[in-house]
Every structure is written in C-alpha cells, then in structure tokens.
Design a protein around this motif. Structure first.
Motif, mmCIF file in Angstrom:
data_model
loop_
_atom_site.group_PDB
_atom_site.id
_atom_site.type_symbol
_atom_site.label_atom_id
_atom_site.label_comp_id
_atom_site.label_asym_id
_atom_site.label_seq_id
_atom_site.Cartn_x
_atom_site.Cartn_y
_atom_site.Cartn_z
ATOM 1 N N LYS A 87 0.824 -1.217 0.000
ATOM 2 C CA LYS A 87 0.000 0.000 0.000
ATOM 3 C C LYS A 87 0.854 1.261 0.000
ATOM 4 C CE LYS A 87 -4.192 -1.800 2.179
ATOM 5 N NZ LYS A 87 -5.071 -1.691 3.367
ATOM 6 N N CYS A 88 1.986 1.210 0.671
ATOM 7 C CA CYS A 88 2.904 2.345 0.683
ATOM 8 C C CYS A 88 3.508 2.557 -0.712
ATOM 9 C CB CYS A 88 4.002 2.104 1.720
ATOM 10 S SG CYS A 88 5.208 3.442 1.904
ATOM 11 N N ALA A 89 3.922 1.474 -1.352
ATOM 12 C CA ALA A 89 4.554 1.548 -2.669
ATOM 13 C C ALA A 89 3.578 1.986 -3.752
ATOM 14 C CB ALA A 89 5.172 0.200 -3.027
ATOM 15 N N VAL A 90 2.307 1.651 -3.604
ATOM 16 C CA VAL A 90 1.296 2.034 -4.599
ATOM 17 C C VAL A 90 1.232 3.555 -4.757
ATOM 18 C CG1 VAL A 90 -1.223 2.133 -4.961
ATOM 19 C CG2 VAL A 90 -0.130 -0.026 -4.458
ATOM 20 N N GLU A 91 1.549 4.267 -3.691
ATOM 21 C CA GLU A 91 1.525 5.733 -3.726
ATOM 22 C C GLU A 91 2.783 6.309 -4.390
ATOM 23 O OE1 GLU A 91 -1.046 7.655 -2.719
ATOM 24 O OE2 GLU A 91 -2.140 5.802 -2.317
#
Length: 163
Positions: A87-91
């Motif tokens: 979820k962090c990397a998706v941003e």
C-alpha cells in the motif's frame, strides 16, 4: 494405622450416599455430584467449543515522501507487513519500510500539531486503544509543547471460530 480417606455418611465416599438396609449396604452416586464408587470411569474434560485466530496489523512508512501504508486484520505478521509495504509503494514511494507490526493489540500514531526543532511523532501498541493513545502521546514532541494530534489508529482484534 489411620486411613487418609474420608467417608461421608454411612461410610460412603464423597459424592455418594448410602443405599440398602438391614445389614446389606452399598453406595450410590449422588446425581450431578461427579463422584461415585471407586472403579468408576474418570469424567472426561469438556471439549473446546472453538478456537481463537490471531489478527495482525502493520504500518509501513516512506521517509522521503511521508507516504504511509497500513494493514489490519491480517492472519500473519508476514502478510500484514507485505500488505502495508504494498500500500505504501502504490503511492509511488520507493523507500517504504515497516515501522511497526502488532498482533491482537491496538496501535496509535500521533503527530505534532507544530513542527520545528525537536518535534517528533509518537507510536505505541497496547491492549486497549486508550492505552495505545496515552503511550503514543508520551513519545510525541510538539514544537509548541501542545498535545499531538491523532494520525492513525487501529485495533487488530482476534476472532473466535465456533466449532
């Protein structure tokens, strides 16, 4: 020699009562007392009616972008950390790292209202949300000396599966 066995009325062991009469005596179990004559079968322990399943949560953070990824109600630490990182990397963050994982607990992250020298956020995990918030507030340093504001909180509560 003294016997260490104590007998109830009529010479019967605990959980039994005397039966018979005029010279013919015996003992019978008291219904529901769980006792009985020696040689009776040992009662089996009650069977479990279900089982608890752990719940995991995790927080991932990017220092360069301040992006955060969270996970909650996951079945393992690895799954929670993987979900938070994803979820962090998706941003768009490239430097996401897990900053905390927790199981069957609550998590609170508070941040300063005012930045500046010495300002820092506070994170804590605890058995209750109130305690997690209290502990996180103690770690947080606000530039103006005020209480910090809530940024993220969650409880990873175990679930009970009935059989």
């Amino acid at each position: 020699m003294w016997s260490q066995i104590a007998y109830a009325e009529g010479g019967c062991p605990p959980g039994s009562y005397p039966i018979g009469g005029q010279g013919v005596q015996g003992c019978a179990p008291i219904p529901g007392a769980g006792g009985g004559q020696s040689g009776s079968s040992i009662p089996t322990p009650p069977r479990p009616t279900g089982r608890w399943h752990d719940a995991w949560g995790a927080i991932a953070h990017s220092k360069s972008t301040s992006v955060v990824g969270t996970a909650s109600a996951e079945t393992s630490r690895r799954s929670a950390e993987r979900t938070a990182l994803k979820k962090c990397a998706v941003e768009g963050a490239k430097d996401c790292a897990v900053v905390m994982a927790y199981t069957n607990q609550c998590f609170a992250w508070v941040i300063p209202n005012v930045g500046g020298p010495g300002a820092q956020s506070g994170m804590a995990r605890a058995a209750t949300m109130e305690l997690a918030n209290e502990l996180a507030q103690k770690e947080c340093k606000d530039g103006a000396g005020d209480a910090c504001k809530p940024f993220y909180s969650d409880c990873a509560e175990p679930t009970f599966e009935r059989f």
